[in-house]
Design a protein around this motif. Structure first.
Motif, PDB file in Angstrom:
ATOM      1  N   ARG A   1      74.570  35.936  35.498  1.00 46.53           N
ATOM      2  CA  ARG A   1      75.708  36.434  34.748  1.00 46.53           C
ATOM      3  C   ARG A   1      75.732  37.983  34.368  1.00 46.53           C
ATOM      4  NH1 ARG A   1      73.755  32.037  32.272  1.00 46.53           N
ATOM      5  NH2 ARG A   1      75.260  30.723  31.240  1.00 46.53           N
ATOM      6  N   PRO A   2      76.596  38.694  33.941  1.00 48.61           N
ATOM      7  CA  PRO A   2      76.274  40.096  33.946  1.00 48.61           C
ATOM      8  C   PRO A   2      75.049  40.474  33.318  1.00 48.61           C
ATOM      9  CG  PRO A   2      78.362  39.690  33.313  1.00 48.61           C
ATOM     10  CD  PRO A   2      77.830  38.368  33.552  1.00 48.61           C
ATOM     11  N   GLY A   3      74.425  41.473  33.505  1.00 52.31           N
ATOM     12  CA  GLY A   3      72.926  42.055  32.907  1.00 52.31           C
ATOM     13  C   GLY A   3      71.953  41.917  33.796  1.00 52.31           C
ATOM     14  N   PRO A   4      70.823  41.818  33.304  1.00 46.61           N
ATOM     15  CA  PRO A   4      69.620  42.013  34.017  1.00 46.61           C
ATOM     16  C   PRO A   4      69.873  40.770  35.306  1.00 46.61           C
ATOM     17  CG  PRO A   4      68.885  41.854  31.856  1.00 46.61           C
ATOM     18  CD  PRO A   4      70.196  41.660  31.729  1.00 46.61           C
ATOM     19  N   THR A   5      69.274  41.087  36.657  1.00 47.79           N
ATOM     20  CA  THR A   5      69.153  40.187  37.498  1.00 47.79           C
ATOM     21  C   THR A   5      68.296  39.035  37.232  1.00 47.79           C
ATOM     22  OG1 THR A   5      69.687  41.701  39.203  1.00 47.79           O
ATOM     23  CG2 THR A   5      68.713  39.701  39.953  1.00 47.79           C
ATOM     24  N   ALA A   6      68.448  37.944  37.406  1.00 52.93           N
ATOM     25  CA  ALA A   6      67.598  36.828  36.856  1.00 52.93           C
ATOM     26  C   ALA A   6      66.305  36.900  37.930  1.00 52.93           C
ATOM     27  CB  ALA A   6      68.061  35.433  37.394  1.00 52.93           C
ATOM     28  N   MET A   7      65.331  36.606  37.223  1.00 51.42           N
ATOM     29  CA  MET A   7      63.992  36.649  37.976  1.00 51.42           C
ATOM     30  C   MET A   7      63.350  35.169  38.058  1.00 51.42           C
ATOM     31  SD  MET A   7      61.396  38.251  34.874  1.00 51.42           S
ATOM     32  CE  MET A   7      59.840  37.654  35.255  1.00 51.42           C
ATOM     33  N   VAL A   8      62.301  35.124  38.685  1.00 52.25           N
ATOM     34  CA  VAL A   8      61.492  34.166  39.223  1.00 52.25           C
ATOM     35  C   VAL A   8      60.200  34.050  38.543  1.00 52.25           C
ATOM     36  CG1 VAL A   8      60.774  32.190  40.799  1.00 52.25           C
ATOM     37  CG2 VAL A   8      62.645  33.776  41.181  1.00 52.25           C
ATOM     38  N   TRP A   9      59.916  32.933  37.660  1.00 51.58           N
ATOM     39  CA  TRP A   9      58.416  32.832  37.336  1.00 51.58           C
ATOM     40  C   TRP A   9      57.869  31.520  37.399  1.00 51.58           C
ATOM     41  CZ3 TRP A   9      62.392  33.625  34.004  1.00 51.58           C
ATOM     42  CH2 TRP A   9      62.199  32.725  32.916  1.00 51.58           C
ATOM     43  N   LEU A  10      56.853  31.457  37.906  1.00 48.94           N
ATOM     44  CA  LEU A  10      56.006  30.008  38.096  1.00 48.94           C
ATOM     45  C   LEU A  10      55.124  29.898  37.276  1.00 48.94           C
ATOM     46  CD1 LEU A  10      55.669  27.298  40.029  1.00 48.94           C
ATOM     47  CD2 LEU A  10      53.836  28.964  41.317  1.00 48.94           C
ATOM     48  N   THR A  11      55.091  28.877  36.244  1.00 48.88           N
ATOM     49  CA  THR A  11      54.164  28.657  35.205  1.00 48.88           C
ATOM     50  C   THR A  11      53.129  27.501  35.831  1.00 48.88           C
ATOM     51  OG1 THR A  11      55.797  27.095  34.118  1.00 48.88           O
ATOM     52  CG2 THR A  11      55.434  29.520  33.261  1.00 48.88           C
ATOM     53  N   ARG A  12      51.871  27.709  35.679  1.00 46.56           N
ATOM     54  CA  ARG A  12      51.061  26.488  36.119  1.00 46.56           C
ATOM     55  C   ARG A  12      49.563  26.740  35.571  1.00 46.56           C
ATOM     56  NH1 ARG A  12      47.514  28.995  39.155  1.00 46.56           N
ATOM     57  NH2 ARG A  12      47.993  30.793  40.613  1.00 46.56           N
ATOM     58  N   PRO A  13      48.984  25.393  35.618  1.00 52.50           N
ATOM     59  CA  PRO A  13      47.458  25.734  34.973  1.00 52.50           C
ATOM     60  C   PRO A  13      46.614  26.614  35.929  1.00 52.50           C
ATOM     61  CG  PRO A  13      47.826  23.487  36.196  1.00 52.50           C
ATOM     62  CD  PRO A  13      49.099  24.326  36.232  1.00 52.50           C
ATOM     63  N   GLY A  14      45.376  26.913  35.585  1.00 42.65           N
ATOM     64  CA  GLY A  14      44.573  27.452  36.534  1.00 42.65           C
ATOM     65  C   GLY A  14      44.563  29.113  36.388  1.00 42.65           C
ATOM     66  N   ALA A  15      43.814  29.595  37.213  1.00 45.35           N
ATOM     67  CA  ALA A  15      43.563  31.070  37.162  1.00 45.35           C
ATOM     68  C   ALA A  15      44.841  31.892  37.976  1.00 45.35           C
ATOM     69  CB  ALA A  15      42.228  31.419  38.105  1.00 45.35           C
ATOM     70  N   LEU A  16      44.984  33.337  37.864  1.00 47.90           N
ATOM     71  CA  LEU A  16      46.146  33.770  38.326  1.00 47.90           C
ATOM     72  C   LEU A  16      45.931  34.036  40.030  1.00 47.90           C
ATOM     73  CD1 LEU A  16      47.291  36.106  35.467  1.00 47.90           C
ATOM     74  CD2 LEU A  16      48.302  34.085  36.299  1.00 47.90           C
ATOM     75  N   GLU A  17      44.741  33.869  40.519  1.00 45.65           N
ATOM     76  CA  GLU A  17      44.369  33.931  41.882  1.00 45.65           C
ATOM     77  C   GLU A  17      45.561  33.248  42.516  1.00 45.65           C
ATOM     78  OE1 GLU A  17      41.895  36.089  39.848  1.00 45.65           O
ATOM     79  OE2 GLU A  17      41.888  34.103  39.715  1.00 45.65           O
ATOM     80  N   PRO A  18      46.032  33.748  44.011  1.00 50.14           N
ATOM     81  CA  PRO A  18      46.973  33.035  44.523  1.00 50.14           C
ATOM     82  C   PRO A  18      46.563  31.553  44.934  1.00 50.14           C
ATOM     83  CG  PRO A  18      46.635  35.112  45.512  1.00 50.14           C
ATOM     84  CD  PRO A  18      45.618  34.981  44.537  1.00 50.14           C
ATOM     85  N   GLN A  19      47.678  30.597  44.948  1.00 49.56           N
ATOM     86  CA  GLN A  19      47.206  29.255  45.350  1.00 49.56           C
ATOM     87  C   GLN A  19      48.602  28.855  46.091  1.00 49.56           C
ATOM     88  OE1 GLN A  19      47.092  26.527  41.843  1.00 49.56           O
ATOM     89  NE2 GLN A  19      45.359  27.734  40.967  1.00 49.56           N
ATOM     90  N   ASP A  20      48.295  27.696  46.763  1.00 44.94           N
ATOM     91  CA  ASP A  20      49.401  27.221  47.801  1.00 44.94           C
ATOM     92  C   ASP A  20      50.791  27.130  47.204  1.00 44.94           C
ATOM     93  OD1 ASP A  20      47.363  27.287  49.963  1.00 44.94           O
ATOM     94  OD2 ASP A  20      47.263  25.253  49.934  1.00 44.94           O
ATOM     95  N   VAL A  21      50.750  26.713  46.100  1.00 43.75           N
ATOM     96  CA  VAL A  21      52.357  26.549  45.459  1.00 43.75           C
ATOM     97  C   VAL A  21      52.757  27.876  45.081  1.00 43.75           C
ATOM     98  CG1 VAL A  21      51.237  26.360  43.018  1.00 43.75           C
ATOM     99  CG2 VAL A  21      53.094  25.072  43.744  1.00 43.75           C
ATOM    100  N   ASP A  22      52.012  28.844  44.690  1.00 40.29           N
ATOM    101  CA  ASP A  22      52.590  30.232  44.484  1.00 40.29           C
ATOM    102  C   ASP A  22      53.253  30.783  45.884  1.00 40.29           C
ATOM    103  OD1 ASP A  22      50.976  29.640  42.164  1.00 40.29           O
ATOM    104  OD2 ASP A  22      49.928  31.406  42.956  1.00 40.29           O
ATOM    105  N   LEU A  23      52.604  30.495  46.980  1.00 39.76           N
ATOM    106  CA  LEU A  23      53.088  31.062  48.050  1.00 39.76           C
ATOM    107  C   LEU A  23      54.329  30.425  48.735  1.00 39.76           C
ATOM    108  CD1 LEU A  23      49.852  32.051  49.739  1.00 39.76           C
ATOM    109  CD2 LEU A  23      51.026  33.451  48.420  1.00 39.76           C
ATOM    110  N   ALA A  24      54.042  28.806  48.705  1.00 34.80           N
ATOM    111  CA  ALA A  24      55.341  28.334  49.108  1.00 34.80           C
ATOM    112  C   ALA A  24      56.711  28.564  48.308  1.00 34.80           C
ATOM    113  CB  ALA A  24      55.198  26.674  48.900  1.00 34.80           C
TER     114      ALA A  24
END
Length: 144
Positions: A75-98
């Motif tokens: 829609r008009p306004g801020p560009t839609a962003m992407v965020w992945l919610t998941r359990p665990g620490a914030l260090e990169p995991q395979d699911v994040d990179l995929a």
């Protein structure tokens, strides 16, 4: 030039990312849950896709999913962003990179700037730049 978020963040973006963390922290109380891909604007409009390990996807399908999600909330306004919610620490995991690879492809095809972060109950992290913000005790603010 390196991809991803860099400090200092614009105040409006910082508020949106904080909102994504706060919404997740208040809505999800289980220790184990499915990762969720969110596309939209935290606190305003979003669409969500549950990442099921028993329903494997490939890069092309993940890209199509992200593209469809962007089109659904655009829609008009801020560009839609992407965020992945998941359990665990914030260090990169395979699911994040995929899902980062899929988001890069989808946003590239749509000629949109990509903001993508991984979110847990305590903060967010950009999987591209490593920029992050963590809170010990995140609480709602007046007007948030």
């Amino acid at each position: 030039m390196a991809e991803g978020l860099r400090a200092p963040l614009a105040p409006a973006l910082h508020r949106l990312l904080r909102r994504a963390v706060l919404d997740h922290a208040t809505a999800e109380h289980r220790r184990r849950f499915l990762p969720l891909v969110h596309v939209g604007v935290p606190g305003e409009r979003e669409t969500v896709f549950a990442v099921r390990l028993d329903e494997p996807t490939d890069h092309a399908l993940r890209t199509d999913i992200v593209s469809a999600m962007v089109r659904r909330v655009r829609r008009p306004g801020p560009t839609a962003m992407v965020w992945l919610t998941r359990p665990g620490a914030l260090e990169p995991q395979d699911v994040d990179l995929a899902w980062l690879a899929a988001a890069r492809s989808a946003y590239g095809e749509l000629a949109l700037p990509l903001v993508m972060v991984v979110v847990n109950r305590h903060g967010w992290r950009d999987p591209r730049s490593g920029a992050e913000c963590r809170w010990q005790r995140l609480r709602p603010r007046g007007g948030s």
